[in-house]
Design an enzyme around this catalytic site. Structure first.
Site, PDB file in Angstrom:
ATOM      1  N   CYS A   1       0.842  -1.198   0.000  1.00 51.89           N
ATOM      2  CA  CYS A   1       0.000   0.000   0.000  1.00 51.89           C
ATOM      3  C   CYS A   1       0.876   1.246   0.000  1.00 51.89           C
ATOM      4  O   CYS A   1       1.914   1.283   0.653  1.00 51.89           O
ATOM      5  CB  CYS A   1      -0.913  -0.030   1.228  1.00 51.89           C
TER       6      CYS A   1
ATOM      7  N   CYS B   1       1.769  22.456   4.274  1.00 53.71           N
ATOM      8  CA  CYS B   1       1.825  20.997   4.297  1.00 53.71           C
ATOM      9  C   CYS B   1       2.991  20.471   3.473  1.00 53.71           C
ATOM     10  O   CYS B   1       3.139  19.254   3.307  1.00 53.71           O
ATOM     11  CB  CYS B   1       0.507  20.392   3.794  1.00 53.71           C
TER      12      CYS B   1
END
Length: 418
Positions: free
Chosen positions: A51, A375
């Site tokens: 993943c 971010c």
């Protein structure tokens, strides 16, 4: 030549497979660890190897914080030309199931996450970063797809229906579900709603989002409520917030409170100021500012977010605030032309950072302080350098870990007018 290696820790000796060699750097991945670091740990997730969601589950959380601390500092020094003093990173007490928003891509019979660097969807029945309602709603959607033979969207052909499953949750353990589809409707919508409601007792609403464009954008152009509400309420920083599907909201609520508290401390407000908040989303930072200033202005591109922001101001009884819908560049330029002179400007842009004309427009408004929430430390550092060319100098910065077990990290920096 610098070689960027995934799966390795500082100080380790590893056998590395080179995957790409560029002119000034190379990229590779760890094949075997010959001499492991004491900070290496076994992953507690069976999907970690496949993943693309988590990237740091092979290290202790102490090592992860050190890694992120160094990552932000390196960007500020190398790109921004500035080394902040007393730079700290604020970790979290909880590294599991902290996310309040999940977006599952759907492909074939798989509902999960993209494998790292690909658009191949790994079927993930449960994720340790996501709340349990997300896993329960995912299972109900898979049952619906199998029972009614509903197809997934195919990026190559442009056919198929279901593109993404979107789940938003709040502190009251309630959830909002949205199906992003390549069309205007789904077959057996009532049956789908019944399956979702049976799987998740805290479900407050089911929404269908229309996205018929052949691109990799997740959210839709229009929304239709299949059942219940098309929004969710949540509490943060002592305020109540209405969250619709397209609205931006930090995914880690307790850590977001730390981040916003730092931003307010950096703003050093006395109560008589005018504050401008660019990229305001649903008004989280704007409303926090409004409680400490004479007047506050919020600006955001997404119309649904502005609607939520106005509703959030009304719900919280905050009247010294106004919101504008539009592109940050256009609004900043208009405010500067109109002679608006905020004392403090806060920005919380997307990952790409600020456009250069936004920096210029902010400088033309001549605020005493600019508080930059970011971010991406690389674009933060780039924009700090742009601000220094426009009469501002960086004073202090800090990092806050909103995304444990991933390589992402939030930062906040203060710039003051020379």
């Amino acid at each position: 030549m610098t070689v960027f290696v995934t799966g390795a820790l500082k100080g380790e000796k590893c056998l590395v497979q080179l995957d790409k060699v560029g002119r000034s750097a190379a990229w590779g991945h760890t094949v075997k660890v010959a001499s492991p670091s004491p900070a290496r740990t076994a992953s507690d997730c069976p999907h970690f190897a496949f993943c693309g969601g988590c990237s740091l589950r092979h290290m202790t959380y102490t090592e992860e914080l050190a890694f992120k601390w160094q990552k932000v500092l390196d960007c500020l020094e190398r790109i921004g030309g500035w080394i902040p003093s007393d730079f700290v990173i604020y970790g979290t007490e909880n590294t599991e199931r902290y996310r309040n928003k999940v977006q599952f891509p759907i492909s074939g019979s798989s509902v999960g996450f993209y494998a790292a660097g690909t658009h191949t969807v790994t079927d993930v029945n449960d994720c340790l970063l996501q709340p349990l309602p997300a896993a329960q709603l995912r299972g109900a959607l898979k049952k619906y797809m199998e029972q009614y033979s509903v197809s997934a969207y195919d990026e190559r052909s442009g056919g198929g229906l279901l593109r993404h499953l979107y789940v938003r949750t709040n502190r009251a353990e309630e959830s909002l579900c949205c199906l992003l589809v390549n069309g205007k409707s789904l077959p057996h919508e009532d049956a789908l709603v019944s399956l979702l409601r049976a799987a998740e007792p805290g479900l407050k609403g089911v929404v269908l989002g229309v996205n018929e464009k052949r691109n990799n954008v997740i959210l839709g152009d229009s929304y239709r409520t299949l059942w219940g509400d098309d929004f969710l309420m949540d509490e943060m920083c002592g305020l109540s917030f209405r969250l619709s599907v397209p609205s931006f909201y930090q995914v880690n609520t307790p850590q977001a409170e730390k981040l916003y508290s730092l931003a307010l401390d950096f703003a050093a407000l006395g109560g008589s100021e005018t504050a401008l908040d660019l990229y305001c989303g649903i008004g989280t930072i704007t409303l926090c500012l409004a409680r400490r200033v004479k007047s506050a202005i919020g600006a955001e591109l997404v119309p649904q977010a502005i609607d939520d922001a106005k509703e959030n101001a009304r719900r919280n009884g905050i009247e010294n605030v106004e919101f504008f819908c539009g592109d940050a560049s256009d609004i900043a330029a208009k405010l500067a032309t109109d002679g608006v002179r905020p004392d403090v400007i806060t920005v919380d842009p997307p990952r790409k950072g600020l456009a250069e004309d936004v920096v210029v427009s902010i400088a033309q408004m001549a605020p005493r302080r600019v508080v930059y929430v970011s971010c991406d430390p690389a674009t933060l550092a780039r924009d700090i350098k742009r601000f220094t060319k426009n009469g501002y100098r960086p004073v202090k910065a800090a990092a806050v870990d909103l995304f444990p077990r991933t390589h992402h990290v939030e930062s906040v920096a203060l710039l003051v007018r020379e």
